[in-house]
Design a protein around this motif. Structure first.
Motif, PDB file in Angstrom:
ATOM      1  N   PRO A  50       0.810  -1.222   0.000  1.00 35.50           N
ATOM      2  CA  PRO A  50       0.000   0.000   0.000  1.00 35.50           C
ATOM      3  C   PRO A  50       0.846   1.277   0.000  1.00 35.50           C
ATOM      4  O   PRO A  50       0.374   2.331  -0.405  1.00 35.50           O
ATOM      5  N   TYR A  51       2.110   1.192   0.407  1.00 37.85           N
ATOM      6  CA  TYR A  51       2.969   2.375   0.460  1.00 37.85           C
ATOM      7  C   TYR A  51       3.969   2.415  -0.695  1.00 37.85           C
ATOM      8  O   TYR A  51       4.953   3.143  -0.632  1.00 37.85           O
ATOM      9  N   ILE A  89      10.468   7.415   0.516  1.00 39.74           N
ATOM     10  CA  ILE A  89      10.986   7.709   1.842  1.00 39.74           C
ATOM     11  C   ILE A  89      12.012   8.830   1.683  1.00 39.74           C
ATOM     12  O   ILE A  89      12.957   8.718   0.896  1.00 39.74           O
ATOM     13  N   PRO A  90      11.841   9.926   2.393  1.00 34.29           N
ATOM     14  CA  PRO A  90      12.779  11.039   2.245  1.00 34.29           C
ATOM     15  C   PRO A  90      14.153  10.684   2.775  1.00 34.29           C
ATOM     16  O   PRO A  90      14.298   9.915   3.725  1.00 34.29           O
TER      17      PRO A  90
END
Length: 178
Positions: free
Chosen positions: A166-167, A172-173
């Motif tokens: 789902p992500y 991701i920074p």
């Protein structure tokens, strides 16, 4: 007709003393054999042994031929599975290196295939000295037939969510501090 023994006596090739000794020897041999036993003909025994040995050799040859036919059938099944399920890698720009035996081989694939190969969703198969990429389900079917045809198939990880993640769309920074 005279017997061979009588003919040899007339020709002078044998004497009466030796002929009598041979007759006595034959009588002794007949008396020493128990009744009811039949003299075994050595030629028949050898012939029977030769037939049995030939039959055993024929069985071994037939077994070997059957095994070779089974191997050919398995190779044909593998070729058919690969031909119908291989993925197109003609536009591959990224090299993927893997080990085949003691040599390092390289094929060109696209970035998505590299990711799927590393996750265990794709596998590399060697058929007729060429390398093809197939889905993992097909690779597992091929492994049932011949383990050595599958060159690269990584185990899937249980935490690998892959396409259902789902992500997956969120990055991701790099500067994230905890």
């Amino acid at each position: 007709m005279a017997s061979l023994q009588e003919q040899l006596l007339k020709a002078g090739l044998a004497d009466e003393k030796k002929a009598k000794a041979i007759r006595n020897e034959k009588k002794k041999q007949r008396k020493q054999q128990p009744k009811g036993t039949v003299q075994v003909n050595e030629a028949e025994v050898r012939a029977r042994q030769a037939r049995e040995e030939k039959a055993e050799r024929d069985r071994q040859l037939n077994l070997q031929r059957q095994q070779e036919a089974e191997k050919k059938a398995i190779k044909a099944q593998i070729r058919q599975l690969v031909a119908s399920n291989r993925l197109d890698r003609s536009r591959g720009e990224t090299s993927y290196q893997f080990v085949d035996g003691k040599k390092i081989k390289k094929i060109f694939v696209n970035d998505a295939m590299v990711d799927q190969l590393s996750r265990g969703r794709l596998a590399i198969i060697c058929v007729d000295d060429t390398y093809e990429i197939v889905p993992d389900k097909v690779a597992r079917k091929i492994m049932e037939r011949d383990d050595q045809a599958v060159i690269v198939l990584h185990d899937r990880k249980t935490d690998d969510q892959g396409d259902d993640d789902p992500y997956a769309g969120y990055e991701i920074p790099d500067d994230l501090m905890w």
